[in-house]
Design a protein around this motif. Structure first.
Motif, PDB file in Angstrom:
ATOM      1  N   ALA A  24       0.834  -1.200   0.000  1.00 37.19           N
ATOM      2  CA  ALA A  24       0.000   0.000   0.000  1.00 37.19           C
ATOM      3  C   ALA A  24       0.874   1.257   0.000  1.00 37.19           C
ATOM      4  CB  ALA A  24      -0.928  -0.003   1.219  1.00 37.19           C
ATOM      5  N   GLU A  25       1.978   1.181   0.734  1.00 38.07           N
ATOM      6  CA  GLU A  25       2.858   2.335   0.847  1.00 38.07           C
ATOM      7  C   GLU A  25       3.531   2.629  -0.500  1.00 38.07           C
ATOM      8  OE1 GLU A  25       2.381   3.825   3.496  1.00 38.07           O
ATOM      9  OE2 GLU A  25       3.768   5.435   2.974  1.00 38.07           O
ATOM     10  N   ASN A  26       4.000   1.599  -1.174  1.00 40.36           N
ATOM     11  CA  ASN A  26       4.618   1.801  -2.492  1.00 40.36           C
ATOM     12  C   ASN A  26       3.617   2.407  -3.466  1.00 40.36           C
ATOM     13  OD1 ASN A  26       7.104   0.801  -1.786  1.00 40.36           O
ATOM     14  ND2 ASN A  26       6.887  -1.153  -2.837  1.00 40.36           N
ATOM     15  N   ARG A  27       2.410   1.885  -3.427  1.00 44.71           N
ATOM     16  CA  ARG A  27       1.407   2.395  -4.375  1.00 44.71           C
ATOM     17  C   ARG A  27       1.064   3.847  -4.068  1.00 44.71           C
ATOM     18  NH1 ARG A  27      -2.144  -3.159  -4.429  1.00 44.71           N
ATOM     19  NH2 ARG A  27      -0.822  -4.260  -5.952  1.00 44.71           N
ATOM     20  N   ALA A  28       0.990   4.172  -2.778  1.00 45.33           N
ATOM     21  CA  ALA A  28       0.709   5.565  -2.404  1.00 45.33           C
ATOM     22  C   ALA A  28       1.873   6.462  -2.814  1.00 45.33           C
ATOM     23  CB  ALA A  28       0.441   5.661  -0.902  1.00 45.33           C
ATOM     24  N   ALA A  29       3.098   5.965  -2.611  1.00 45.60           N
ATOM     25  CA  ALA A  29       4.283   6.761  -2.964  1.00 45.60           C
ATOM     26  C   ALA A  29       4.329   7.010  -4.465  1.00 45.60           C
ATOM     27  CB  ALA A  29       5.553   6.045  -2.504  1.00 45.60           C
ATOM     28  N   ALA A  30       3.853   6.036  -5.248  1.00 40.61           N
ATOM     29  CA  ALA A  30       3.891   6.149  -6.706  1.00 40.61           C
ATOM     30  C   ALA A  30       2.862   7.151  -7.236  1.00 40.61           C
ATOM     31  CB  ALA A  30       3.665   4.774  -7.342  1.00 40.61           C
ATOM     32  N   GLU A  31       2.031   7.663  -6.333  1.00 37.74           N
ATOM     33  CA  GLU A  31       1.072   8.701  -6.743  1.00 37.74           C
ATOM     34  C   GLU A  31       1.738  10.064  -6.863  1.00 37.74           C
ATOM     35  OE1 GLU A  31      -2.461   8.349  -7.149  1.00 37.74           O
ATOM     36  OE2 GLU A  31      -1.873   6.239  -7.258  1.00 37.74           O
ATOM     37  N   ALA A  32       2.949  10.199  -6.330  1.00 38.69           N
ATOM     38  CA  ALA A  32       3.597  11.503  -6.295  1.00 38.69           C
ATOM     39  C   ALA A  32       3.870  12.017  -7.704  1.00 38.69           C
ATOM     40  CB  ALA A  32       4.908  11.416  -5.509  1.00 38.69           C
ATOM     41  N   GLY A  33       3.713  13.307  -7.888  1.00 34.63           N
ATOM     42  CA  GLY A  33       4.017  13.929  -9.163  1.00 34.63           C
ATOM     43  C   GLY A  33       5.420  14.514  -9.157  1.00 34.63           C
TER      44      GLY A  33
END
Lengths: 161, 75
Positions: free
Chosen positions: B53-62
């Motif tokens: 979940a953390e990786n996926r959330a981090a991958a939201e960064a622009g």
């Protein structure tokens, strides 16, 4: 090689900077990532998928923020990485960006280990226990520095890519 | 999902090279021993899910979401 990026356009990366993650990054697609420095004056890099234009995560070197951080690499992970000397590993942690700096977090429980010589990478579960998946990244002191505009000036910003 | 009842000391085999043994049961806590090839990743499910979940959330960064010395993004 060239990497197409929805964030940065077309990136030219040297082939030797592409790291193979045989098991991928946990929960993300693709097995090849390049370490991309966004600018010279930042402690942050992007691990950018070489295969998926929209997949990239910000990472940093944890010791820049947590000088006493410990990583214990399980034997089977070291074997997968073909790491004979764990001291030679490069270690990065995934950063979750946020609107406000005080809400930035770093994942100290699941560091990304890179064997630079073999260009192999693996996200592991840190055997040194007690580390959080969402550890606040900036201390109060650092937040004040950033607000004062002098942030990170003491941080070496050597690009490894 | 396959559900099997096992006693302490009994084992379950998964394929040719993975063995799971019930080592101990204390109250609602079960200690299990797993024998598997080094190439098989084994995790506690919850930490795995959290990191996922953390990786996926981090991958939201622009591209502009990270602070740099040049452009502090604290405003």
């Amino acid at each position: 090689m060239q990497i197409e990026s929805t964030r940065f356009g077309t990136l030219d990366v040297r082939d030797e900077t592409v790291i193979t993650f045989p098991d991928g990054l946990i929960g993300l697609p693709g097995k090849r990532y390049a370490l991309v420095a966004q600018s010279e004056r930042t402690p942050f890099y992007w691990l950018h998928s070489a295969d998926h234009a929209d997949v990239a995560v910000p990472v940093t070197m944890p010791w820049l923020f947590f000088s006493d951080y410990e990583v214990r690499v399980p034997d089977e992970d070291a074997a997968q990485l073909m790491l004979s000397d764990p001291g030679s590993a490069e270690i990065f942690c995934v950063v979750r960006a946020a609107q406000n700096l005080e809400d930035f977090t770093i994942n100290l429980a699941g560091p990304v280990i890179v064997n630079g010589d073999a260009r192999l990478g693996r996200q592991i579960i840190n055997d040194a226990g007690g580390y959080a998946v969402r550890q606040p990244l900036f201390s109060e002191v650092e937040l004040n520095e950033v607000r004062a505009g002098s942030a990170r000036s003491s941080v070496p910003a050597t690009a490894t890519s | 999902m396959l559900v099997i009842t096992r006693k302490i000391g009994e084992r379950v085999c998964i394929g040719d090279d993975i063995t799971v043994e019930v080592l101990d049961i204390v109250g609602s806590t079960v200690r299990i021993g797993i024998e598997a090839p080094a190439s098989v990743p084994i995790f506690r499910h919850e930490i795995w899910v959290e990191i996922q979940a953390e990786n996926r959330a981090a991958a939201e960064a622009g591209a502009d979401d990270l602070p740099s010395s040049d452009t502090p993004s604290s405003s």
